[in-house]
Design an enzyme around this catalytic site. Sequence first.
Site, mmCIF file in Angstrom:
data_model
loop_
_atom_site.group_PDB
_atom_site.id
_atom_site.type_symbol
_atom_site.label_atom_id
_atom_site.label_comp_id
_atom_site.label_asym_id
_atom_site.label_seq_id
_atom_site.Cartn_x
_atom_site.Cartn_y
_atom_site.Cartn_z
ATOM 1 N N GLY A 83 0.798 -1.219 0.000
ATOM 2 C CA GLY A 83 0.000 0.000 0.000
ATOM 3 C C GLY A 83 0.827 1.264 0.000
ATOM 4 O O GLY A 83 0.342 2.350 -0.321
ATOM 5 N N GLU A 84 2.106 1.142 0.374
ATOM 6 C CA GLU A 84 2.976 2.309 0.488
ATOM 7 C C GLU A 84 3.517 2.692 -0.885
ATOM 8 O O GLU A 84 4.069 1.854 -1.606
ATOM 9 C CB GLU A 84 4.140 1.963 1.427
ATOM 10 C CG GLU A 84 4.656 3.128 2.235
ATOM 11 C CD GLU A 84 5.745 2.699 3.208
ATOM 12 O OE1 GLU A 84 6.914 3.030 2.953
ATOM 13 O OE2 GLU A 84 5.413 2.016 4.188
ATOM 14 N N ALA A 85 3.392 3.961 -1.245
ATOM 15 C CA ALA A 85 3.805 4.429 -2.573
ATOM 16 C C ALA A 85 5.284 4.169 -2.842
ATOM 17 O O ALA A 85 5.666 3.789 -3.955
ATOM 18 C CB ALA A 85 3.500 5.914 -2.726
#
Length: 279
Positions: A122-124
């Site tokens: 989920g982390e860019a």
Amino acid sequence: GTPRPRVGSLNPILAMELQRRGSMTMINAAFKTAATKFNIKQRDGINFLIERGLVEKKPASVAEYLHEHSDGLSKRRIGEYLGSVADFNNECLEHYLNFYEFADTTLDEALRRLLKEFRLPGEAQQIDRILQKFATVFHRTNPTSGFKTEDTVYILSFSVIMLNTDLHNASIAENKKMTREGFIRNNQGINDGEDVPVEVLDALFTKIQEDEIRMNEGDQWEGEVVTFMAPHKAGWLSKQTHSAFQSWHRQWFVLSEHVLYYFNAPGEDSPKCILPMVT
């Protein structure tokens, strides 16, 4: 009762077979324990295998484990591990990508192959690291793709992932979704200062619109509870109620470790019922 024969007193071939089977049973049990540990905390699972000599403390060996034993591992945890900022994990990612055959494939097909095996974090920044390495491999193995640089592949890959999420997210209103024209416009000038051919972008948009890039359904709806991670099977089944009307209702079923669980919907942590499967 009759005493069990010692291994040394058996036929040598039979003795070797018993030892082999015993060793395989222990190895399989160790991999199973490691998967549970990995699904809780990735580093613990990897260290468990290294300590037992089943995996070497080398990125190539860990990458092979993640690829060959992915069936028992949380697809979300694999993505988080591969996208980590640590140098060791970055090297794992490089080796992991080499297990895939991307030559002579379209960009969307290559992404489909890759993203069936793990979920993008989920982390860019984690997504960024994974897509950068993917772009390097895709560009190297597809020299006639028309994409002039790795950056072209990277930018377009990111754009395709965003388009996939946008078009197939039910919470986004139809009039707010990315249009074909918008997708083409957003990707102008990314091919080393030139435009990617319109027909290539148009084809990409159509493929994503008609066929969402997604994992297997059971992995897509992986829950937070370790018991329900990487299930053997998961999906919708109809179950008959025990009320006077005996109607049928769709329930989400998960089969894990010879136990069948069912829920009202995917992603729930508390099952409605637990059914041990007698063997």
